[in-house]
Design an enzyme around this catalytic site. Sequence first.
Site, mmCIF file in Angstrom:
data_model
loop_
_atom_site.group_PDB
_atom_site.id
_atom_site.type_symbol
_atom_site.label_atom_id
_atom_site.label_comp_id
_atom_site.label_asym_id
_atom_site.label_seq_id
_atom_site.Cartn_x
_atom_site.Cartn_y
_atom_site.Cartn_z
ATOM 1 C CE LYS A 13 -2.215 -1.078 3.776
ATOM 2 N NZ LYS A 13 -1.498 -2.368 4.050
ATOM 3 N NE ARG A 87 -4.934 1.013 11.676
ATOM 4 C CZ ARG A 87 -3.947 0.381 11.068
ATOM 5 N NH1 ARG A 87 -4.109 -0.880 10.710
ATOM 6 N NH2 ARG A 87 -2.807 0.981 10.814
ATOM 7 N NE ARG A 126 8.396 -4.993 4.958
ATOM 8 C CZ ARG A 126 7.185 -4.443 5.097
ATOM 9 N NH1 ARG A 126 6.475 -4.136 4.028
ATOM 10 N NH2 ARG A 126 6.682 -4.238 6.302
ATOM 11 N NE ARG A 161 7.578 -2.747 10.266
ATOM 12 C CZ ARG A 161 6.270 -2.499 10.279
ATOM 13 N NH1 ARG A 161 5.727 -1.734 9.362
ATOM 14 N NH2 ARG A 161 5.511 -3.021 11.219
ATOM 15 N NE ARG A 172 3.262 -6.227 11.049
ATOM 16 C CZ ARG A 172 4.302 -6.161 10.215
ATOM 17 N NH1 ARG A 172 5.369 -6.927 10.416
ATOM 18 N NH2 ARG A 172 4.271 -5.355 9.196
#
Length: 215
Positions: A13, A87, A126, A161, A172
């Site tokens: 996104k 959300r 990533r 991260r 998540r």
Amino acid sequence: MNIILLGPPGAGKGTQARHLVETRNMVQLSTGDMLREAKDSGTEMGKMVAGVMARGELVTDEIVIGLIREKLEGDNKGGFIFDGFPRTLEQADALGQLMADEGQTLDAVIEMRVDDEALVDRITARSTCGACGEVYNDNTQPVPADKTCTNCGAENQFTRRADDNEESLKTRLMAYYKQTSPLIGYYYAKEMLSRVNGLGAIDEVRGEIAAILDA
């Protein structure tokens, strides 16, 4: 044009939103960015946000809607990209009412669909440029050997991260499916939902999104 990008963590996104900002003069409204900006602004709303965060409390939907209202009242002919909001179904209702109150419309809701197993493989590989947010992947788009970002030219700014691991990602994803996935049915019922393959090549996804927005 005002749009919502839906999709689980790592669906891309942010990458697609940045492209729309650059090519269509849209404004990305990220909840986290707005809260950080408000906290440092010194405005009455900012002081409220700072107080809530200092106490370790959750920021209420009313505060987030208030921040979005301030953005909508600004002059932006390119429109807005809602990233990270809504959300929940309650937030979707509140956003719809806010848009109506401000005389604006929500023009498209784009779900970036992914396969969970492939998504885990993508996220655990990533890296992100800390200067511009460009995303790299060990398998499909590795960090350049000279450690220079091909997007902004920053050197040695790549980070991973801490929660980009399989266990954290599955947690998540579960939170996303429990809280946010009902929005897919919500906007489908309103005949506003379009879908793209979130795991396609970046340019392919850009093309699919462009086709939706230009239709």
